[in-house]
Scaffold this motif. Structure first.
Motif, PDB file in Angstrom:
ATOM      1  N   GLY A 285       0.790  -1.233   0.000  1.00 29.31           N
ATOM      2  CA  GLY A 285       0.000   0.000   0.000  1.00 29.31           C
ATOM      3  C   GLY A 285       0.819   1.278   0.000  1.00 29.31           C
ATOM      4  N   GLN A 286       2.119   1.183   0.343  1.00 31.12           N
ATOM      5  CA  GLN A 286       2.957   2.389   0.303  1.00 31.12           C
ATOM      6  C   GLN A 286       3.330   2.719  -1.140  1.00 31.12           C
ATOM      7  N   ALA A 287       3.443   4.014  -1.455  1.00 30.66           N
ATOM      8  CA  ALA A 287       3.695   4.427  -2.842  1.00 30.66           C
ATOM      9  C   ALA A 287       4.658   5.602  -2.900  1.00 30.66           C
ATOM     10  N   LYS A 288       5.340   5.707  -4.049  1.00 31.24           N
ATOM     11  CA  LYS A 288       6.224   6.855  -4.286  1.00 31.24           C
ATOM     12  C   LYS A 288       6.109   7.273  -5.755  1.00 31.24           C
ATOM     13  N   ASN A 289       6.375   8.551  -6.008  1.00 33.24           N
ATOM     14  CA  ASN A 289       6.403   9.049  -7.385  1.00 33.24           C
ATOM     15  C   ASN A 289       7.764   9.684  -7.634  1.00 33.24           C
ATOM     16  N   ILE A 419      -2.711   8.957 -13.062  1.00 31.04           N
ATOM     17  CA  ILE A 419      -2.178   7.667 -12.602  1.00 31.04           C
ATOM     18  C   ILE A 419      -2.676   7.355 -11.195  1.00 31.04           C
ATOM     19  N   LEU A 420      -2.677   8.368 -10.334  1.00 32.61           N
ATOM     20  CA  LEU A 420      -3.112   8.159  -8.953  1.00 32.61           C
ATOM     21  C   LEU A 420      -4.578   7.731  -8.914  1.00 32.61           C
ATOM     22  N   ILE A 429      -8.237   1.399  -2.186  1.00 28.33           N
ATOM     23  CA  ILE A 429      -7.850   2.154  -0.979  1.00 28.33           C
ATOM     24  C   ILE A 429      -7.126   3.421  -1.428  1.00 28.33           C
ATOM     25  N   PRO A 430      -7.768   4.595  -1.302  1.00 30.91           N
ATOM     26  CA  PRO A 430      -7.126   5.828  -1.776  1.00 30.91           C
ATOM     27  C   PRO A 430      -5.868   6.160  -0.976  1.00 30.91           C
ATOM     28  N   CYS A 455      -5.058  17.057  -4.247  1.00 25.81           N
ATOM     29  CA  CYS A 455      -5.869  17.286  -3.041  1.00 25.81           C
ATOM     30  C   CYS A 455      -5.426  16.398  -1.873  1.00 25.81           C
ATOM     31  N   ILE A 456      -4.153  15.984  -1.873  1.00 30.55           N
ATOM     32  CA  ILE A 456      -3.555  15.283  -0.721  1.00 30.55           C
ATOM     33  C   ILE A 456      -2.143  15.832  -0.503  1.00 30.55           C
TER      34      ILE A 456
END
Length: 567
Positions: A285-289, A419-420, A429-430, A455-456
C-alpha cells in the motif's frame, strides 16, 4: 579545527561505506553512502548525450554510458580522498539504471553492435501494430497475464526485435551466436566484471520484468514469450535477485578508481524499483512518485501481483535476496516529465534553465486557460496510446511564455493525478499522501501544484537521492556483504518536507476536467509510420486528403486561367 582534521577524526567512526552507480536517461552518477546512517558522503555526475537520428527516435552511445560511469567513479574517489575518507571502506557497489533501454553487443569483441535504443523511442510503432494485429481480437493486453504489460513501444522485446530486423550487424551476430542482449544494468555489470574476459552476463528480476520476455509469476524468461517475439533465449542474461553478489569489480589499478577493484557488485534494481526501496516503501500500500525524464508512480502490492483494470502496469518491485520472496508493484508510467523542461530549453529556447522555468511560472501563478499535453512519445499510462502527439491548447492573444511555462509544470501534475486515480480504483484504498523524489522535486512550485491538483499532501525527503540510496541498500544488505540492515527498527529516520493542498477541491477538479479534454484532443495524430521520401521526411502527398486538395486546387487554378484566356 580545520576541515581536514575534522574529516580525519570523523573517519575513525565512519564504518563501512556502500557505493551506487545511478545510470539515468539524462545523466550518470556515482554516489557513496555511510551504511550505518544512510548519509551521502560524496558523489559526481556526468550528463549523457541523447541523439535523435529521425523523428521519434532516441539513442545513446553505450560506450559513452560506460565511460561516464568510469569518470564518475574516478572523480568521486578523488573527492573522497580530499575529504580524507578511506576508499577501502567501500564494501559493495549497487547498480540502478534507466529501464527498457535496449543494447546488443558482441561477446567476442566487447563492442556494441548499435546505439542503445532509449526507452521512450518510438521507432517500433509499426512493429507493435504488426504484433497487435496478429493477436486474437487485436488485443494489446494479449500477453498481460504473463508479463503484466501491454504490447507497447516502451518495452525491450520490441526494440530488440527491431534491431534484429533492421541492423545487419545485430542479425549476423545473433545467427553466429556472438550476440548478447541486455538492458543498461546488464551492459554495465558485464563490462565492469571483465567484459570479454569473463564478464558476468546477468540482470535482476526488476529489469527483466520490463522486457516482455519475462514471466512475472515464474520469475524467469518465458519460452512462449521468446517464441512470440522470435528472440533466441541464448542471447538473454541470467536472471538474478536484486540483492546478491554478481561478480567483482575489475578496474585499472593505476587510477584512483582502481582502488575499487575486487569490490563486489551486489545490488541491482531498475531505477523506479530502487527509488521504492530508497523511500522505504516496504509495506503493502505504500507508494512513491519519481520525477525524472519521465514520471513513475509505484505502489507496493506485496507478495502477489495485482493486475490492473485501469491501464497500469504490474511489475516486480524487488527481490532482496536469492531466498527472499519477490514483491510486486502497480506502476503508472508517464514518458515526459523533466523532458518537457529540456524541450522548452533546447527546442523552443523559451527558458535557459529549470530554475528559470520555476521563476517564469511563479511570476504568473496561472496558465490562464492554457493546457499542455506533452505526448511527444505518445501517451503511456493509463492510455497506452502511441498515436497521441503533444499539443498546447486554450491559447488566446493574452497567452505568453510565462503561461506556457506554468502549463508545462501543471502537465506533470495532471499526468500524475491520472495515474493516482487509476491506482486508487485498482486498489480500492485511496492514497492519503504521496511520497516523492527525483530531480524535479527541487522545484517547490511544482510540489505545491502537485499537492493542489491531487488534493492530498506531498512528502519530499530532504535527501533527494533515493534511487541511488535504494541500490546501495540492496548492495549493502546482500548475503556475503551484510553491512546494511534492512530491519525496520535499524532503518535511518528520514527527514522530509510536506506540501499541503492550498486551493479548494472544486477549482482543482475544474482544471483537471479541462486537462482531460486537452488529452482527448491529442489522440490519433499518428496511426502508423508515415510514408517517407527516402531521407526520413514525410512528403506532403503522403497525406491523401491533403494531396487531393492540393491537386484539386492546382487543376482549378489551371482551369480558371484557361477560361480567363479564352474570354
Amino acid at each position: 579545527m580545520n576541515s581536514t582534521m575534522a574529516a580525519s577524526s570523523h573517519r575513525v567512526t565512519m564504518g563501512p561505506l556502500v557505493a551506487a552507480i545511478d545510470q539515468g536517461t539524462s545523466s550518470t552518477r556515482f554516489l557513496v553512502f555511510n551504511a550505518k546512517t544512510a548519509e551521502l558522503l560524496s558523489h559526481h555526475q556526468v550528463e549523457i548525450k541523447q541523439s535523435f537520428p529521425k523523428e521519434g527516435w532516441v539513442e545513446e552511445d553505450p560506450k559513452e554510458i560506460l565511460q561516464s560511469v568510469y569518470e564518475c567513479m574516478e572523480r568521486t574517489c578523488e573527492k573522497l580522498t580530499q575529504l580524507n575518507i578511506d576508499i577501502s571502506n567501500i564494501k559493495a557497489i549497487g547498480v540502478t539504471n534507466q529501464r527498457e533501454t535496449t543494447l546488443v553487443w558482441d561477446k567476442e569483441t566487447g563492442e556494441p553492435l548499435y546505439n542503445a535504443i532509449v526507452w521512450l523511442d518510438l521507432r517500433t510503432q509499426s512493429t507493435v501494430e504488426r504484433l497487435i494485429n496478429k493477436t486474437p481480437g487485436r488485443n494489446k493486453n494479449h500477453l498481460k497475464h504473463k508479463t503484466g504489460l501491454p504490447i507497447s513501444t516502451y518495452f525491450s522485446a520490441v526494440k530488440l526485435r527491431w534491431l534484429m530486423d533492421n541492423v545487419d550487424e545485430v542479425h549476423d551476430a545473433v545467427v553466429s551466436h556472438r550476440a548478447m542482449f541486455g538492458t543498461v544494468d546488464s551492459w554495465l555489470i558485464w563490462c565492469l566484471t571483465g567484459g570479454k574476459s569473463g564478464g558476468v552476463h546477468c540482470t535482476d528480476v526488476t529489469n527483466a520484468s520490463r522486457t516482455m520476455l519475462f514471466n512475472i509469476h515464474t520469475l524467469d524468461w518465458d519460452p512462449e514469450l521468446c517464441t512470440y517475439f522470435g528472440i533466441p533465449m541464448e542471447i538473454l542474461p541470467k536472471v538474478r535477485s536484486s540483492s546478491e553478489i554478481y561478480g567483482l569489480m575489475k578496474l585499472c589499478s593505476s587510477r584512483k578508481s582502481g582502488a575499487l577493484s575486487g569490490i563486489p557488485i551486489s545490488g541491482c534494481l531498475g531505477d523506479q524499483s530502487a527509488a521504492l526501496v530508497g523511500q522505504m516503501c516496504f509495506q503493502d500500500g505504500q507508494a512513491k512518485n519519481t520525477y525524472g525524464t519521465g514520471c513513475f508512480l509505484l505502489r507496493n502490492t506485496g507478495a502477489k501481483p495485482v493486475m490492473s483494470e485501469h491501464g497500469l502496469l504490474t511489475t516486480v518491485a524487488y527481490k532482496l535476496g536469492r531466498d527472499q520472496p519477490a514483491c510486486y508493484a502497480l506502476e503508472g508510467s508517464v514518458a515526459i516529465a523533466g523532458a518537457v523542461v529540456r524541450w522548452l530549453q533546447d527546442n523552443l529556447g523559451i527558458i535557459k534553465s529549470s530554475e528559470e522555468l520555476e521563476q517564469f511560472a511563479a511570476s504568473v501563478g496561472t496558465s490562464y486557460g492554457c493546457y499542455f499535453v506533452p505526448a511527444f512519445s505518445g501517451l503511456y499510462a493509463p492510455y497506452w496510446e502511441p498515436s497521441a502527439r503533444g499539443i498546447i491548447c486554450g491559447l488566446t492573444q493574452f497567452t505568453n511564455k510565462y503561461h506556457v511555462a506554468f502549463a508545462a509544470l501543471e502537465a506533470v501534475c495532471f499526468q500524475t493525478r491520472e495515474i493516482l486515480d487509476a491506482m486508487n480504483q485498482d486498489s480500492g484504498i485511496p492514497l492519503t499522501q504521496l511520497q516523492v523524489d527525483g530531480g524535479m522535486t527541487s522545484n517547490k512550485l511544482l510540489m505545491q501544484l502537485q499537492a493542489d491538483i491531487l488534493c492530498i499532501p506531498v512528502v519530499k525527503p530532504s535527501m533527494p537521492e533515493t534511487t541511488a540510496l535504494g541500490a546501495a541498500m540492496a548492495a549493502g544488505s546482500a548475503e556475503g556483504v551484510s553491512v546494511w540492515s534492512l530491519k525496520p527498527e535499524d532503518l535511518s529516520e528520514v527527514t522530509s518536507e510536506k506540501f499541503e493542498p492550498q486551493i479548494n477541491p472544486e477549482e482543482s477538479e475544474f482544471r483537471y476536467a479541462r486537462w482531460k479534454m486537452a488529452v482527448q484532443k491529442s489522440m490519433n495524430w499518428e496511426t502508423t509510420e508515415p510514408v517517407g521520401n527516402g531521407n526520413g521526411e514525410t512528403g506532403i502527398f503522403s497525406s491523401v486528403p491533403l494531396g487531393f486538395y492540393i491537386i484539386g486546387s492546382i487543376l482549378m487554378l489551371v482551369g480558371a486561367k484557361y477560361l480567363a484566356g479564352n474570354n
